[in-house]
Enzyme design. Structure first.
Site, mmCIF file in Angstrom:
data_model
loop_
_atom_site.group_PDB
_atom_site.id
_atom_site.type_symbol
_atom_site.label_atom_id
_atom_site.label_comp_id
_atom_site.label_asym_id
_atom_site.label_seq_id
_atom_site.Cartn_x
_atom_site.Cartn_y
_atom_site.Cartn_z
ATOM 1 N N ASP A 27 0.814 -1.127 -0.035
ATOM 2 C CA ASP A 27 -0.058 -0.025 0.282
ATOM 3 C C ASP A 27 0.942 1.212 -0.089
ATOM 4 O O ASP A 27 0.332 2.261 0.725
ATOM 5 C CB ASP A 27 -0.932 -0.046 1.314
ATOM 6 C CG ASP A 27 -1.901 -1.091 1.327
ATOM 7 O OD1 ASP A 27 -1.856 -1.978 0.215
ATOM 8 O OD2 ASP A 27 -2.608 -1.327 1.950
ATOM 9 N N LYS A 139 -6.767 -4.720 -3.100
ATOM 10 C CA LYS A 139 -7.227 -5.433 -1.829
ATOM 11 C C LYS A 139 -8.289 -4.506 -1.178
ATOM 12 O O LYS A 139 -8.003 -3.511 -1.211
ATOM 13 C CB LYS A 139 -6.075 -5.993 -1.028
ATOM 14 C CG LYS A 139 -5.528 -4.741 -0.392
ATOM 15 C CD LYS A 139 -4.106 -5.275 0.347
ATOM 16 C CE LYS A 139 -3.492 -4.287 1.205
ATOM 17 N NZ LYS A 139 -4.020 -3.628 2.379
ATOM 18 N N LYS A 142 -7.598 -4.880 5.114
ATOM 19 C CA LYS A 142 -6.276 -4.430 5.513
ATOM 20 C C LYS A 142 -5.087 -5.658 5.028
ATOM 21 O O LYS A 142 -4.131 -5.132 4.721
ATOM 22 C CB LYS A 142 -6.374 -4.460 6.973
ATOM 23 C CG LYS A 142 -7.517 -3.296 7.612
ATOM 24 C CD LYS A 142 -7.179 -1.999 6.591
ATOM 25 C CE LYS A 142 -8.234 -0.817 7.275
ATOM 26 N NZ LYS A 142 -8.250 0.399 6.552
ATOM 27 N N CYS A 172 -2.068 -2.306 7.833
ATOM 28 C CA CYS A 172 -2.002 -3.472 6.723
ATOM 29 C C CYS A 172 -0.593 -4.232 6.597
ATOM 30 O O CYS A 172 -1.017 -5.306 6.214
ATOM 31 C CB CYS A 172 -2.289 -2.633 5.307
ATOM 32 S SG CYS A 172 -3.927 -1.973 5.265
#
Ligand code: TIU
Length: 230
Positions: A27, A139, A142, A172
């Protein structure tokens, strides 16, 4: 380089086979790193630590690219109609009574609709932009294994070991490592390459990963890794 590499780590040295190890970057999106992104709006303005991991992640990216090792990137986000966003997530990150959040997932922000796929803020920061041949996994949660094809991708690539970095450590990154550990992957988080929004959480988050003889995995440092790979 030898077939198996061993680096100093907590709780004990981490050994990984070059033939089945991947880099997993979690992320590294504008929404979590840049001002006015989702993270800034949701969690306060302490972006110092998350910004600081970007050049460190670039260094492991370069090392993995030079060795032609597999690289996986994840992005947290939702479909434009938010049909993949559980109401619990939507509600608790909204401006509900008792919360300070001024905006909710899907609201327009300065970087586009917050955490919505296809928006500018949802994409990975320029410095860490995936190259052709690297895998990008979108996604909704998390953890990177829930409602994604990450497990199938890793199995398909023959991966057994994951070197992990990204944002945020408390959210995450460690959720994904816990999920990966349950699926049999040997994970090692690189501490200079993971950061979050609350400085108090960094050490306990990482300690919980390697506590008790490696309950969920290993934690090592960027110099340890780079020394071994270059
Ligand atoms: N809020 C927070 O710390 N993180 C997230 O919502 N997502 C990620 O960590 N990627």
């Amino acid at each position: 380089l030898p077939k198996n590499i061993t680096i100093e780590a907590k709780p004990y040295p981490y050994t990984f086979p070059l033939s089945s190890t991947a880099l997993l970057l979690i992320d590294l999106q504008r929404d979590f790193i840049l001002p006015s992104g989702f993270g800034d709006i949701q969690s306060g303005t302490n972006l110092t630590a998350v910004k600081a991991v970007v050049p460190n992640c670039v260094r492991i990216l370069q090392a993995f690219r030079e060795l032609e090792l597999p690289i996986f990137h994840t992005r947290e986000g939702h479909l434009p109609d938010l049909s993949d966003c559980p109401s619990s997530k939507l509600k608790r990150q909204a401006s509900a009574p008792g919360t300070n959040h001024s905006k909710v997932i899907g609201d327009p922000g300065e970087l586009g609709r917050l955490l919505v796929r296809g928006e500018y803020g949802h994409d990975i920061v320029d410095e860490c932009r995936p190259k052709l041949g690297e895998v990008v996994v979108d996604k909704p949660g998390k953890g990177a294994f829930w409602n994604t094809n990450l497990l199938e991708e890793l199995v398909g690539w023959g991966i057994t070991h994951l070197i992990v970095g990204g944002v945020t450590t408390e959210c995450c990154v460690t959720t994904t490592v816990r999920e990966a550990n349950d699926r049999g992957f040997e994970c090692c988080i690189i501490e200079e390459c993971a950061a979050g929004y609350n400085d108090n959480f960094k050490v306990p988050s990482l300690d919980m990963i390697h506590w008790s003889q490696g309950l969920f995995g290993f934690v090592s440092s960027l110099p340890n890794l780079l020394k071994a790979l270059t």
